[in-house]
Design a protein around this motif. Structure first.
Motif, PDB file in Angstrom:
ATOM      1  N   VAL A  24       0.842  -1.204   0.000  1.00 48.06           N
ATOM      2  CA  VAL A  24       0.000   0.000   0.000  1.00 48.06           C
ATOM      3  C   VAL A  24       0.872   1.246   0.000  1.00 48.06           C
ATOM      4  CG1 VAL A  24      -1.621   1.336   1.405  1.00 48.06           C
ATOM      5  CG2 VAL A  24      -2.000  -1.098   1.045  1.00 48.06           C
ATOM      6  N   CYS A  25       1.955   1.226   0.749  1.00 50.61           N
ATOM      7  CA  CYS A  25       2.863   2.380   0.778  1.00 50.61           C
ATOM      8  C   CYS A  25       3.508   2.604  -0.592  1.00 50.61           C
ATOM      9  CB  CYS A  25       3.933   2.189   1.834  1.00 50.61           C
ATOM     10  SG  CYS A  25       3.321   2.381   3.499  1.00 50.61           S
ATOM     11  N   SER A  28       0.738   3.930  -3.064  1.00 55.05           N
ATOM     12  CA  SER A  28       0.326   5.303  -2.760  1.00 55.05           C
ATOM     13  C   SER A  28       1.504   6.271  -2.705  1.00 55.05           C
ATOM     14  CB  SER A  28      -0.425   5.338  -1.435  1.00 55.05           C
ATOM     15  OG  SER A  28       0.430   4.977  -0.374  1.00 55.05           O
ATOM     16  N   GLN A  30       3.746   6.745  -0.407  1.00 55.07           N
ATOM     17  CA  GLN A  30       3.887   7.391   0.896  1.00 55.07           C
ATOM     18  C   GLN A  30       4.817   6.560   1.765  1.00 55.07           C
ATOM     19  OE1 GLN A  30       0.136   8.113   2.705  1.00 55.07           O
ATOM     20  NE2 GLN A  30      -0.593   9.379   1.049  1.00 55.07           N
TER      21      GLN A  30
END
Length: 95
Positions: A24-25, A28, A30
């Motif tokens: 997910v990081c 995205s 981030q």
């Protein structure tokens, strides 16, 4: 497996849980938070909103019939709304 008697393994971020978080990081673009205060806040939120309610519900269900437990579980959204109205009086409740 005994999870509690001095065993910290259930509380570590192991490879199975690390993979989706890192994916997910990456998607995205981030970074994970670096400060301990952010992780402490996340821990408190996770305990109060995820772990403790479900543990208490599972414990309480051992002492009441399953029909009563299902009715109490069904009132969770209503109780959440009531708690939100008490905690956030400036929010509108017209919906």
């Amino acid at each position: 497996m005994h999870c509690w008697h001095g065993d910290a393994r259930p509380f570590r971020l192991n490879a199975r849980s690390r993979g989706p978080v890192l994916a997910v990081c990456l998607v995205s673009r981030q970074r994970l938070p670096r400060g301990w205060s952010i992780w402490a806040h996340l821990f408190v939120v996770a305990m109060l909103l995820c772990v403790v309610p479900f543990l208490l519900f599972a414990w309480a269900q051992q002492h009441v019939p399953s029909s009563v437990a299902s009715i109490i579980n069904a009132t969770t959204p209503l109780m959440t709304m009531a708690a939100a109205l008490l905690a956030l009086p400036s929010e509108r409740s017209d919906r």
